[in-house]
Design a protein around this motif. Structure first.
Motif, short mmCIF file in Angstrom:
data_model
loop_
_atom_site.label_atom_id
_atom_site.label_comp_id
_atom_site.label_asym_id
_atom_site.label_seq_id
_atom_site.Cartn_x
_atom_site.Cartn_y
_atom_site.Cartn_z
N LYS A 290 38.79 -56.58 -152.51
CA LYS A 290 38.68 -55.73 -151.33
C LYS A 290 37.27 -55.15 -151.18
O LYS A 290 36.46 -55.16 -152.12
N VAL A 291 37.01 -54.64 -149.97
CA VAL A 291 35.80 -53.86 -149.70
C VAL A 291 36.19 -52.39 -149.84
O VAL A 291 36.94 -51.85 -149.02
N ALA A 292 35.73 -51.76 -150.90
CA ALA A 292 36.11 -50.37 -151.20
C ALA A 292 35.14 -49.41 -150.53
O ALA A 292 33.92 -49.54 -150.65
N VAL A 293 35.70 -48.43 -149.84
CA VAL A 293 34.91 -47.39 -149.18
C VAL A 293 35.25 -46.07 -149.85
O VAL A 293 36.34 -45.51 -149.64
N MET A 294 34.33 -45.54 -150.63
CA MET A 294 34.53 -44.27 -151.32
C MET A 294 34.11 -43.14 -150.38
O MET A 294 33.01 -43.14 -149.83
N VAL A 295 35.00 -42.14 -150.23
CA VAL A 295 34.79 -41.06 -149.27
C VAL A 295 34.78 -39.74 -150.01
O VAL A 295 35.69 -39.44 -150.79
N ASP A 296 33.74 -38.95 -149.77
CA ASP A 296 33.66 -37.62 -150.37
C ASP A 296 32.94 -36.70 -149.39
O ASP A 296 32.33 -37.16 -148.42
N ASP A 297 33.01 -35.38 -149.65
CA ASP A 297 32.34 -34.45 -148.75
C ASP A 297 30.87 -34.29 -149.10
O ASP A 297 30.04 -34.03 -148.23
N MET A 298 30.49 -34.48 -150.38
CA MET A 298 29.09 -34.34 -150.78
C MET A 298 28.79 -35.23 -151.98
O MET A 298 29.70 -35.63 -152.72
N ILE A 299 27.51 -35.56 -152.11
CA ILE A 299 27.01 -36.23 -153.30
C ILE A 299 25.92 -35.34 -153.87
O ILE A 299 24.87 -35.14 -153.24
N ASP A 300 26.18 -34.80 -155.07
CA ASP A 300 25.21 -33.93 -155.71
C ASP A 300 24.38 -34.73 -156.71
O ASP A 300 23.33 -35.27 -156.38
#
Length: 395
Positions: A290-300
């Protein structure tokens, strides 16, 4: 002083308060000899007489009592947008979308680091919007926002809205150990006590932070901008899987997956041993091929999302995309994100990304149109129903 003459007319005394005072030539005389008349509401009407050279209309329009002109397009002149020093580029884009110019403001720092703010134009009776994310350096930008609010309050602004694309200290929203502070509540109190009447925030770390404010909070989501960008890419919907990097982001990832043709959902089981230190334990869901799409509110520091990407590749994911609204990008985030784990890293400009932090896989999208449209609707007292997330019940 004034006295009544024998004829019953109200005249000025021959001895005024000041020797420089001279009564006007056209005096309003009230004939009190006549009996009082009453209007339809039972209030007394005193007959007023003008001398032969003056009429009531000419009295109102005389040069001695000029009338102020009525401003044209008053609604256009009653909104002001000011930018702090944290993200002037985003503020300029918002103003351009709204067809306005940024308000003139002077912000400087003294030699000892104290912040000085002075508005360079009038905001009396205006609807004022202050665009200032509390991104790094968080303490300086937060203090600058508070002083900007105070300056507008003391300049008699009618309504002050703090537009905070990135709300710092949002991660300290609860007590996970004893004797911890809840800094999100403290910052909310500071903004409220400074004089803000409303807050416009983008993708808060957790929804309960809205309850920390004693003023209205409009919570907009930057992910529709990312969704529009992903929709423009030629990725088959059957090949997509949306991945939440931790259990706390499941609601965000599920809403994201629903907009991507109800794509399947996977969850990374993460353990956090300390701040900015996380350990990936397991993957819940199937990502093979699959093509995985990682979703988060921020990247620190990108530790969580980088370790999650390693796990996804181990489980057979064909490509991995990282999507977030706030690109904090504290060291060593750039090294982790540019290590070849990600096909593309998609972020927005709620936090300015410096040129030295750009790398080939990075894509920065603008949320200026989203925030500009929200500001117009707040100013016009309209609903924010245009938002794609408004129907998902996560606002």
């Amino acid at each position: 002083m004034a006295c009544l003459s024998l004829s019953g007319s109200l005249l000025f005394n021959q001895k005024p308060y000041s020797t420089n005072y001279r009564p006007p030539h056209s005096l309003i005389r009230c004939n009190v000899a006549e009996s009082l008349k009453f209007d339809g509401n039972g209030r007394p009407c005193v007959p007023v007489q003008m001398n032969n050279e003056a009429t009531f209309s000419s009295f109102l329009t005389s040069k001695q009592y000029p009338r102020l002109p009525i401003p044209q397009n008053q609604s256009d002149t009653r909104i002001r947008i000011f930018s702090g020093t944290a993200n002037p580029a985003l503020s300029h884009e918002i103003a351009c979308y709204m067809g306005l110019e940024l308000g003139k403001i002077k912000i400087k720092r003294f030699a000892d680091g104290e912040i000085y703010v002075q508005l360079q134009e009038s905001v009396r009776g205006c609807d004022v919007y202050l665009v200032q994310p509390t991104c790094p350096p968080a303490n300086e930008n937060l203090m600058e926002l508070l002083i900007m609010i105070d300056a507008c309050l003391r300049a008699s602004a009618k309504h002050i809205t703090a537009v905070i694309p990135y709300f710092g200290y949002a991660r300290a929203d609860r007590k996970t150990q004893g004797r911890e502070s809840i800094a999100a509540k403290l910052v909310a109190n500071l903004i409220t006590q400074a004089g803000a009447h409303r807050v416009l925030a983008c993708d808060l770390h957790s929804g309960q932070s809205i309850g920390y404010f004693d003023i209205p909070v409009d919570h907009v989501h930057g992910q529709p901008v990312i969704l529009d960008y992903l929709a423009s890419k030629t990725i088959c919907s059957d090949d997509l899987v949306v991945v939440s990097p931790d259990v706390g982001g499941v609601a965000r990832a599920r809403a994201f997956a629903k907009k991507l043709s109800d794509a399947p959902l996977a969850i990374v089981d993460k353990r956090r041993h300390a701040h900015n230190v996380a350990e990936v334990m397991n993957l819940i869901g199937d990502v093979r091929g699959k093509v995985a799409v990682m979703v988060d509110d921020m990247i620190d520091t990108a530790g969580t999302i980088a370790k999650g990407a390693e796990l996804l590749h181990q489980e057979g994911a064909r490509e991995v995309y990282a999507c977030c609204t706030h690109a904090v990008l504290s060291p060593p985030a750039i090294e982790r994100l540019s290590s070849g784990l990600f096909q593309e890293v998609i972020v927005t400009n709620t936090i300015p990304v410096s040129e030295q932090n750009y790398f080939p896989e990075l894509t920065v999208l603008s949320v200026a149109n989203l925030l500009g449209e929200t500001i117009w609707r707040l100013h016009d007292d309209c609903s924010r129903g245009f938002e794609p997330y408004s129907s998902l019940g996560i606002d």
